[in-house]
Design a protein around this motif. Structure first.
Motif, short mmCIF file in Angstrom:
data_model
loop_
_atom_site.label_atom_id
_atom_site.label_comp_id
_atom_site.label_asym_id
_atom_site.label_seq_id
_atom_site.Cartn_x
_atom_site.Cartn_y
_atom_site.Cartn_z
N SER A 67 31.27 90.71 7.60
CA SER A 67 30.14 90.80 8.52
C SER A 67 30.62 90.86 9.96
N GLY A 68 29.80 91.43 10.79
CA GLY A 68 30.08 91.41 12.22
C GLY A 68 29.70 90.04 12.77
N PRO A 69 30.13 89.72 13.97
CA PRO A 69 29.81 88.42 14.55
C PRO A 69 28.34 88.34 14.98
N ALA A 70 27.87 87.12 15.16
CA ALA A 70 26.56 86.90 15.76
C ALA A 70 26.69 87.20 17.25
N PHE A 71 25.56 87.33 17.93
CA PHE A 71 25.60 87.65 19.35
C PHE A 71 24.35 87.11 20.03
N ALA A 72 24.34 87.17 21.34
CA ALA A 72 23.20 86.74 22.17
C ALA A 72 22.74 85.31 21.89
N PRO A 73 23.64 84.33 21.95
CA PRO A 73 23.20 82.95 21.71
C PRO A 73 22.32 82.43 22.84
N HIS A 74 21.41 81.54 22.49
CA HIS A 74 20.56 80.88 23.48
C HIS A 74 20.55 79.39 23.17
N ASN A 75 21.11 78.61 24.08
CA ASN A 75 21.18 77.16 23.91
C ASN A 75 19.98 76.51 24.59
N ASP A 76 18.97 76.17 23.81
CA ASP A 76 17.81 75.46 24.34
C ASP A 76 17.80 74.03 23.80
N THR A 77 19.00 73.42 23.73
CA THR A 77 19.13 72.02 23.32
C THR A 77 19.48 71.18 24.55
#
Length: 116
Positions: A67-77
């Motif tokens: 699989s390709g990597p994940a992208f566009a993370p959003h840290n709302d913690t």
């Protein structure tokens, strides 16, 4: 007198054991990321109240060979999120601040750890 010291030592050991068995801290909030599904369409996944101080490999992108990597993370913690390009918190890393803006699609990841 010795009995008193023994009882005090046992009570102290029990208190220490209880403190060490306390539940792990979890970051409050959501961490979202995007990835490409098996059908080729973009998908979004969310980690809700993720565990802190433990490396989390994202299951959808865990295997770099399939699989390709994940992208566009959003840290709302409420914790910092350190994202890694490899599984098992390996490779290059970037730190995302708590309740920050969504990152660009160019920021790729396969694992993350949340820290205070």
């Amino acid at each position: 007198m010795r009995l008193r010291h023994s009882v005090a030592a046992v009570c102290g050991a029990l208190a220490l054991t209880a403190a060490l068995a306390a539940p792990a801290h979890a970051a409050s909030g959501d961490f979202t990321y995007r990835f490409v599904g098996l059908d080729g369409s973009p998908r979004t996944a969310t980690l809700h109240d993720p565990e802190s101080d433990r490396c989390l490999t994202l299951p959808e992108v865990a295997d770099p060979y399939s699989s390709g990597p994940a992208f566009a993370p959003h840290n709302d913690t409420d914790d910092y999120a350190i994202v890694f390009t490899g599984p098992g918190c390996t490779g290059d890393s970037w730190r995302l601040r708590p309740h920050g803006r969504p990152a660009t699609d160019r920021l790729e990841l396969r694992s993350v750890v949340f820290v205070r």
